[in-house]
Scaffold this motif. Structure first.
Motif, PDB file in Angstrom:
ATOM      1  N   ARG A 191     -11.890  -9.248  -4.462  1.00 50.88           N
ATOM      2  CA  ARG A 191     -11.817  -7.920  -3.696  1.00 50.88           C
ATOM      3  C   ARG A 191     -11.366  -7.357  -2.751  1.00 50.88           C
ATOM      4  O   ARG A 191     -10.934  -6.560  -2.679  1.00 50.88           O
ATOM      5  CB  ARG A 191     -13.519  -7.633  -3.689  1.00 50.88           C
ATOM      6  CG  ARG A 191     -14.610  -7.008  -5.508  1.00 50.88           C
ATOM      7  CD  ARG A 191     -16.069  -7.254  -5.097  1.00 50.88           C
ATOM      8  NE  ARG A 191     -16.606  -6.811  -6.921  1.00 50.88           N
ATOM      9  CZ  ARG A 191     -17.930  -7.966  -7.090  1.00 50.88           C
ATOM     10  NH1 ARG A 191     -18.678  -8.154  -6.349  1.00 50.88           N
ATOM     11  NH2 ARG A 191     -18.201  -7.102  -7.946  1.00 50.88           N
ATOM     12  N   GLY A 234      -3.914  -2.454  -1.633  1.00 49.16           N
ATOM     13  CA  GLY A 234      -4.242  -1.306  -2.332  1.00 49.16           C
ATOM     14  C   GLY A 234      -3.767  -1.505  -3.521  1.00 49.16           C
ATOM     15  O   GLY A 234      -2.820  -0.695  -4.404  1.00 49.16           O
ATOM     16  N   GLY A 237      -9.998  -2.578  -7.410  1.00 45.14           N
ATOM     17  CA  GLY A 237     -10.106  -2.047  -6.510  1.00 45.14           C
ATOM     18  C   GLY A 237     -11.295  -0.732  -7.014  1.00 45.14           C
ATOM     19  O   GLY A 237     -11.313  -0.111  -7.956  1.00 45.14           O
ATOM     20  N   ALA A 238     -11.136   0.319  -5.743  1.00 43.76           N
ATOM     21  CA  ALA A 238     -11.873   1.443  -6.103  1.00 43.76           C
ATOM     22  C   ALA A 238     -12.966   1.300  -6.955  1.00 43.76           C
ATOM     23  O   ALA A 238     -14.240   2.302  -6.985  1.00 43.76           O
ATOM     24  CB  ALA A 238     -11.309   2.423  -6.765  1.00 43.76           C
ATOM     25  N   GLY A 239     -13.883  -0.066  -6.346  1.00 36.06           N
ATOM     26  CA  GLY A 239     -15.541  -0.213  -6.805  1.00 36.06           C
ATOM     27  C   GLY A 239     -15.441  -0.644  -8.470  1.00 36.06           C
ATOM     28  O   GLY A 239     -16.746   0.165  -8.798  1.00 36.06           O
ATOM     29  N   ARG A 240     -14.148  -0.211  -9.429  1.00 37.43           N
ATOM     30  CA  ARG A 240     -14.431  -0.675 -10.710  1.00 37.43           C
ATOM     31  C   ARG A 240     -14.959  -1.704 -10.842  1.00 37.43           C
ATOM     32  O   ARG A 240     -14.970  -2.922 -10.065  1.00 37.43           O
ATOM     33  CB  ARG A 240     -13.167  -0.661 -11.134  1.00 37.43           C
ATOM     34  CG  ARG A 240     -12.103   1.083 -10.989  1.00 37.43           C
ATOM     35  CD  ARG A 240     -11.287   1.548 -11.416  1.00 37.43           C
ATOM     36  NE  ARG A 240     -10.227   1.433 -10.336  1.00 37.43           N
ATOM     37  CZ  ARG A 240      -8.357   1.471 -10.524  1.00 37.43           C
ATOM     38  NH1 ARG A 240      -8.413   1.395 -11.308  1.00 37.43           N
ATOM     39  NH2 ARG A 240      -7.872   0.727  -9.671  1.00 37.43           N
ATOM     40  N   TYR A 245      -9.607  -6.657 -10.853  1.00 39.45           N
ATOM     41  CA  TYR A 245      -9.565  -6.289 -10.425  1.00 39.45           C
ATOM     42  C   TYR A 245      -9.065  -5.105  -9.337  1.00 39.45           C
ATOM     43  O   TYR A 245      -7.666  -5.786  -8.508  1.00 39.45           O
ATOM     44  CB  TYR A 245     -10.597  -6.823  -8.550  1.00 39.45           C
ATOM     45  CG  TYR A 245     -10.667  -5.579  -8.434  1.00 39.45           C
ATOM     46  CD1 TYR A 245     -12.053  -5.017  -8.920  1.00 39.45           C
ATOM     47  CD2 TYR A 245     -11.111  -5.382  -6.584  1.00 39.45           C
ATOM     48  CE1 TYR A 245     -12.767  -3.691  -8.628  1.00 39.45           C
ATOM     49  CE2 TYR A 245     -11.787  -3.852  -6.313  1.00 39.45           C
ATOM     50  CZ  TYR A 245     -12.406  -3.596  -6.564  1.00 39.45           C
ATOM     51  OH  TYR A 245     -13.662  -2.545  -6.102  1.00 39.45           O
ATOM     52  N   ARG A 247       0.659  -1.393  -0.071  1.00 38.95           N
ATOM     53  CA  ARG A 247       0.204   0.103   0.261  1.00 38.95           C
ATOM     54  C   ARG A 247       0.820   1.182  -0.084  1.00 38.95           C
ATOM     55  O   ARG A 247       0.430   2.286  -0.663  1.00 38.95           O
ATOM     56  CB  ARG A 247      -0.999  -0.097   1.522  1.00 38.95           C
ATOM     57  CG  ARG A 247      -2.478  -1.126   1.235  1.00 38.95           C
ATOM     58  CD  ARG A 247      -2.528  -0.613   2.391  1.00 38.95           C
ATOM     59  NE  ARG A 247      -3.622   0.134   2.353  1.00 38.95           N
ATOM     60  CZ  ARG A 247      -5.060  -0.443   1.560  1.00 38.95           C
ATOM     61  NH1 ARG A 247      -4.989  -1.218   0.857  1.00 38.95           N
ATOM     62  NH2 ARG A 247      -6.026   1.426   0.850  1.00 38.95           N
ATOM     63  N   ASP A 301      -8.534  -4.626  -1.995  1.00 40.62           N
ATOM     64  CA  ASP A 301      -8.853  -3.622  -1.299  1.00 40.62           C
ATOM     65  C   ASP A 301      -7.461  -3.649  -0.386  1.00 40.62           C
ATOM     66  O   ASP A 301      -7.007  -2.809   0.523  1.00 40.62           O
ATOM     67  CB  ASP A 301     -10.123  -4.090  -0.329  1.00 40.62           C
ATOM     68  CG  ASP A 301     -11.419  -3.351  -1.772  1.00 40.62           C
ATOM     69  OD1 ASP A 301     -11.107  -2.489  -2.363  1.00 40.62           O
ATOM     70  OD2 ASP A 301     -12.265  -3.825  -1.410  1.00 40.62           O
ATOM     71  N   THR A 328      -3.905  -3.808  -7.750  1.00 37.88           N
ATOM     72  CA  THR A 328      -4.387  -5.242  -8.995  1.00 37.88           C
ATOM     73  C   THR A 328      -4.116  -6.188  -8.564  1.00 37.88           C
ATOM     74  O   THR A 328      -3.536  -6.723  -8.220  1.00 37.88           O
ATOM     75  CB  THR A 328      -4.260  -4.357  -9.611  1.00 37.88           C
ATOM     76  OG1 THR A 328      -4.604  -2.879 -10.347  1.00 37.88           O
ATOM     77  CG2 THR A 328      -4.909  -5.207 -10.911  1.00 37.88           C
TER      78      THR A 328
END
Length: 483
Positions: free
Chosen positions: A378, A385, A400-403, A398, A343, A382, A387
């Motif tokens: 997911r 931090g 992150g960030a709700g994509r 994924y 992160r 998260d 992909t």
């Protein structure tokens, strides 16, 4: 690009569309598309006299099945409805009876001779598997010689997560309405769906722009893949550094470097114990002494395949993570990975675990990851931090960030072979070096990797990781110049 939306979003879109349409029009569209799909499955000239059984629950999927059954009955099919639940859709039931369909007293008698079974037991809101009273009927349907067609979604699977928490009815074909649902694209539910057919009911106008899941197609990947220009040189095309292999696993180094070279990198800098093996396989590789910082400038790093637990492995991972370029961490590089270190990086990180490695990172049983792949990818993204490319029967990416979560549509079960993940790592690392964002690099690499495996195996034969790597060039060509 295929897109999929959660149940809540689909229902809101359907409500908005129904407010603009006459009553019953939306169900009529779905039933018409479902009946047309059944006619094509039965074959030209075989609808008349065909024996069709409807498994009807209490929801709208049961209504769709009844209205579709009425259309088939009007074309001469013998249609029998098996009612499962306290009530059935009244309008659909009336339409079926008016068309000459009948209601079964014994649910098992019509199934024994059925040509086609429509599964409308539960809808997209179903959770937790089939109810106990539906289980023996579903088993009888699956044990018959009939083609089983799921209405919108196989009964017993979770539309949002792809989880199968109990007994479910495995379909040969799923006819879904308006848009794909996540569970149709993600294992284990995807295995129950069979071939997918999407019926357009006009939902596009009311769906939001950002889906929950998306699956790239050839044209999407072609737009993303790097193509060198007239002024390109090996440095502009991207230099990828590979830290992989060990005295025990020199093959991992060769396979990761092979993947990087097949991914279009202008140059590959290799650091590790497998230098002799790498040079023997690929003399164009730039081999450097340990540690990684002595390798010179790179545009991305791949670290972890085959590192084992040899001295310096942990330090090498830490050194690469301290760099200011995108880093892909795979295999042994994932062992004991600190979320705070990842992160805290100023450059992107791509993690590529399989289910077992993901389970270790999340401190959960492997079975939990395999049963809930969407939740796992997911949570990993998260937590770190980063992909995440979660490998497996359904490979997910994924950022992150709700994509949207990207679902890879290519591949074959023959990819479950030693070293295939090393090739994928090198391929994705090469695309990172070329400047693709991590989500695009990961999803394009997975797409090409799966396509290459299909080419190498012809869909039916075993393949090795080396053969998969060798087929990447042809897969790339297929994407860029489709027939």
């Amino acid at each position: 690009m295929r897109t999929a939306y959660r149940v809540e979003t689909v229902r809101a879109a359907e409500a908005a569309l129904m407010a603009r349409l006459p009553e019953g029009a939306l169900m009529g569209r779905a039933a018409a598309g479902l009946a047309a799909a059944c006619c094509s499955l039965l074959g030209k000239g075989r609808v008349y006299g065909a024996r069709v059984v409807l498994l009807v629950g209490t929801g709208d999927n049961g209504g769709d099945a009844l209205y579709a059954g009425a259309r088939l009955a009007r074309r001469g099919a013998g249609v029998t409805a098996v009612l499962l639940g306290a009530r059935a859709h009244e309008g659909g039931l009336a339409a079926l009876r008016a068309a000459g369909g009948r209601i079964a007293d014994d649910p098992f008698e019509p199934l024994a001779g059925a040509d086609l079974v429509l599964d409308g037991i539960t809808g997209i809101g179903g959770r937790g598997g089939l109810r106990p009273d539906a289980v023996p009927v579903a088993r009888a349907a699956r044990g018959s010689d009939a083609v089983v067609v799921a209405v919108d979604l196989p009964s017993g699977v979770d539309a949002d997560t792809g989880e199968v928490a109990g007994e479910a009815l495995r379909a040969d074909v799923t006819v879904t309405f308006g848009t794909y649902k996540p569970g149709l694209l993600v294992d284990p539910a995807h295995e129950y769906a069979g071939a997918l057919r999407l019926v357009d009911i006009g939902l596009d106008a009311t769906l939001p722009g950002l889906p929950d899941l998306e699956a790239l197609q050839h044209e999407d990947v072609a737009r993303l893949l790097p193509v060198p220009g007239a002024e390109s040189d090996k440095y502009r095309r991207g230099v990828v550094g590979v830290v992989a292999g060990s005295d025990r696993y020199p093959g991992a180094a060769v396979l990761a470097v092979t993947g990087a070279l097949r991914g279009g990198a202008g140059a590959v800098r290799y650091v590790g114990a497998g230098g002799d093996a790498v040079l023997a396989a690929h003399p164009e590789t730039l081999v450097h002494p340990w540690p990684p910082r002595k390798a010179g400038r790179v545009q991305s790093w791949v670290v972890g395949p085959g590192l084992g637990e040899e001295a310096g492995a942990r330090e090498a991972v830490a050194e690469v993570l301290a760099s200011d370029v995108p880093v892909l961490v795979d295999a042994d590089g994932l062992r004991g990975l600190d979320p705070e270190v990842v992160r805290g990086r100023g450059a992107p990180t791509l993690l590529t675990p399989h289910a077992g490695e993901a389970a270790a990172l999340l401190s959960v049983p492997r079975e939990e990851v395999e049963a809930g792949r969407l939740a796992a990818v997911r949570e990993l993204a998260d937590r770190f931090g980063a992909t995440v490319l979660l490998k497996g029967s359904t490979t997910l990416v994924y950022g992150g960030a709700g994509r949207p979560v990207r679902v890879n549509p290519t591949g074959t079960s023959w990819l479950a072979t030693a070293g295939s993940g090393d090739v994928l790592s090198g391929l994705a690392g090469s695309l990172l070096a070329a400047g693709l964002p991590p989500v695009d690099a990961a999803s394009c690499a997975a797409y090409l990797h799966g396509l290459a495996a299909r080419r190498a195996s012809s869909g039916t034969a075993p393949v090795t990781a080396t053969e998969v790597a060798g087929a990447v060039r042809g897969a790339w060509g297929d994407v860029m110049s489709p027939a």
